[in-house]
Scaffold this active site. Structure first.
Site, mmCIF file in Angstrom:
data_model
loop_
_atom_site.group_PDB
_atom_site.id
_atom_site.type_symbol
_atom_site.label_atom_id
_atom_site.label_comp_id
_atom_site.label_asym_id
_atom_site.label_seq_id
_atom_site.Cartn_x
_atom_site.Cartn_y
_atom_site.Cartn_z
ATOM 1 N N CYS A 98 13.408 12.021 7.105
ATOM 2 C CA CYS A 98 13.251 11.704 8.566
ATOM 3 C C CYS A 98 14.629 11.827 9.271
ATOM 4 O O CYS A 98 14.962 11.589 10.588
ATOM 5 C CB CYS A 98 12.775 10.185 8.598
ATOM 6 S SG CYS A 98 13.554 9.016 7.599
ATOM 7 N N GLU A 113 10.343 1.553 10.370
ATOM 8 C CA GLU A 113 11.090 2.641 10.341
ATOM 9 C C GLU A 113 10.228 4.029 10.479
ATOM 10 O O GLU A 113 9.392 4.430 9.686
ATOM 11 C CB GLU A 113 11.966 2.836 8.964
ATOM 12 C CG GLU A 113 13.091 3.808 8.982
ATOM 13 C CD GLU A 113 12.718 5.060 8.043
ATOM 14 O OE1 GLU A 113 12.379 6.167 8.924
ATOM 15 O OE2 GLU A 113 12.789 5.073 6.924
ATOM 16 N N LYS A 143 0.627 -1.131 0.018
ATOM 17 C CA LYS A 143 0.020 0.133 0.143
ATOM 18 C C LYS A 143 0.830 1.163 0.007
ATOM 19 O O LYS A 143 1.517 1.595 1.086
ATOM 20 C CB LYS A 143 -0.904 0.133 1.175
ATOM 21 C CG LYS A 143 -1.793 1.277 1.075
ATOM 22 C CD LYS A 143 -2.389 1.749 2.498
ATOM 23 C CE LYS A 143 -1.615 2.806 3.165
ATOM 24 N NZ LYS A 143 -1.616 4.050 2.466
ATOM 25 N N GLU A 169 8.955 16.372 15.416
ATOM 26 C CA GLU A 169 9.830 16.505 13.898
ATOM 27 C C GLU A 169 9.171 17.488 12.918
ATOM 28 O O GLU A 169 7.786 17.577 12.972
ATOM 29 C CB GLU A 169 9.429 14.894 13.378
ATOM 30 C CG GLU A 169 10.055 14.554 12.051
ATOM 31 C CD GLU A 169 9.915 12.939 11.773
ATOM 32 O OE1 GLU A 169 10.794 12.630 10.857
ATOM 33 O OE2 GLU A 169 8.854 12.447 12.239
#
Length: 474
Positions: free
Chosen positions: A279, A245, A170, A379
């Protein structure tokens, strides 16, 4: 607007069972660029059934057969790089030059690295009177994000194929077209029917159906920590392997006495690349008190020299961030830093000059940022850097590790001194005067940045089962 309304299941493009139409928005224009179908749980059932059936034969293919398959995929992938780059640029806003040079080739890199690892992999070893073997794992569910879409898709698809697994992917509904082109590549390269399946959809429907499916043996997820927790919870009922991750908030520890003009530009590039949507972007600069002013000037000059522009145009400028929600999140974090007392050096809220539409963000720098501030902790996923001062090396290490995340950490300064600091940083990747991975090495994080690794032989191992056989004849 382009229409790609079918899923790829059991070697064919098929209509959805109960899916709904979805428009993919070009973040530079805020207008639809592609129409897809968000799939249903029934589509997932069909794809998993195809993968389960195909596993019976594909898991028995020889290593040489899988090597030849990867070689064919690599050849087809190279031929489609312009198409992959164009799709990525339109979907998530990467400037076309960057998409051609980095986004599309990143996925190819995982196929090439996996091929090299497969050729050298030891599938069996003798341990006393027992034999330990690596075997295909089964049906792997894959859920991937939009920020480096081909990189993160191929980091899973390549080792799964090499290991002899079958899969259901997906991709992000924000950037699905590049994945559909990849499906065409795999089909043309001769991946057997049912081995690779693609179901477009959102997380709450298709993602949840994959994560909780009883016939999925492993779910490999890349995305936010929040979503990763939901995936793990859905997977827990069937005790499947969960490979993740997740998020990051990487420090950039600038060593005392560093030659700032030399060491900062290569590491600061990681904050600007991909409009900050990485990231592992080392956004959290930790600078010795004696060099804060000098470091501020270096960053300020670099930020103000960085242009923001149309992603369809060639050049080294930044494009927009991926969507309205991400744009508004970044604006909120910038405003929170202002409200909490940080010093805005350059950039700030709102679009860059000359832009009255599109999700464009000003490259922004704050100083005087403290660990209590939101922008230090959360983040950002935009071209935003913060500077926090430290007084001694031990304090700097503690500050670098003072985060819920542990995906990556950067050190800027003398390499010999940096090598002494690297073992003390709690992160899966530590870079010295650089910001990204290098070669087919293991990639993954500590703490809330996830578990498991992708890349090279380590990625292969994570997509396999290990069996001990005792009592074989000598």
């Amino acid at each position: 607007m382009r229409s790609y309304l079918k899923h790829y299941i059991d070697g064919a493009w098929v209509d959805s069972e109960g899916g709904t139409a979805h428009h993919v928005i070009d973040p530079a224009t805020e207008q639809p660029t592609t129409e897809i179908t968000l799939g249903s749980a029934a589509d997932v059932d069909k794809a998993v059934a195809a993968a389960k059936k195909a596993f019976k034969t594909f898991s028995r293919t020889s290593v040489d057969e899988r090597i030849a398959l990867l070689e064919r995929i690599i050849a087809e992938y190279k031929a489609r790089i312009p198409d992959l780059a164009a799709a990525t640029s339109a979907e998530m806003g990467a400037p076309i030059s960057f998409a051609n040079a980095a986004q599309a080739p990143a996925g190819l890199g995982y196929f090439m690295g996996t091929l090299a690892a497969l050729k050298e992999f030891r599938w069996s070893e003798q341990v006393g009177k027992a034999r330990v073997v690596h075997e295909p794992l089964g049906v792997v569910g894959m859920i991937t994000p939009w920020n480096w879409p081909l990189n993160q898709i191929c980091a899973k698809v390549a080792p799964a194929l090499a290991a002899g697994d079958t899969m259901v992917l997906k991709p992000s509904e924000e950037a699905p077209l590049n994945a559909m082109i990849l499906a065409e590549i795999l089909d043309k390269a001769g991946v057997p029917a049912g081995v690779f399946n693609l179901v477009n959809g959102d997380g709450p429907t298709v993602g949840a159906a994959i994560s909780g499916h009883k016939d999925v043996d492993m779910v490999s997820f890349t995305g936010s920590t929040r979503a990763g927790i939901a995936v793990a919870q859905a997977a827990a009922a069937t005790v499947k392997r969960v490979h993740q991750e997740l998020g990051g908030k990487a420090p950039n520890l600038v060593l005392e006495g560093a030659k700032l003009d030399e060491v900062l530009p290569p590491t600061l590039a990681g904050v600007l690349a991909n409009s900050g949507q990485s990231c592992i972007a080392p956004t959290r600069l930790l600078v010795h008190a004696s060099q804060v002013d000098a470091a501020t000037e270096v960053v300020k000059n670099m930020w103000e020299a960085t242009k923001v522009g149309d992603p369809s145009e060639q050049g080294a400028h930044l494009g927009p961030v991926v969507n309205k929600a991400q744009y508004e999140k970044i604006q909120g974090l910038i405003q929170s830093a202002i409200d909490e007392g940080a010093t805005l050096v350059t950039g700030g809220t709102g679009r860059p000059d000359g832009r009255n539409s599109g999700y464009f963000v000003k490259p922004t720098l704050f100083t005087g940022v403290t660990p209590e501030m939101r922008i230090y902790r959360e983040e950002t996923f935009g071209p935003i850097a913060t500077i926090t001062e430290y007084n001694d090396a031990e304090q700097a290490i503690d500050m670098a590790n003072d985060t819920d995340y542990g995906l990556s950490a950067t050190i800027s300064g003398d390499p010999a001194e940096a090598a002494k600091v690297a073992p003390h940083l709690r992160a899966g990747l530590v870079t010295i005067n650089a910001w990204g991975p290098n070669g087919p090495t293991p990639f993954g994080g500590y703490k809330q940045s996830g578990n498991g690794r992708e890349g090279g032989k380590w990625g292969l191992t994570d997509f396999m089962e290990v069996k001990t056989i005792v009592g074989e004849p000598a």
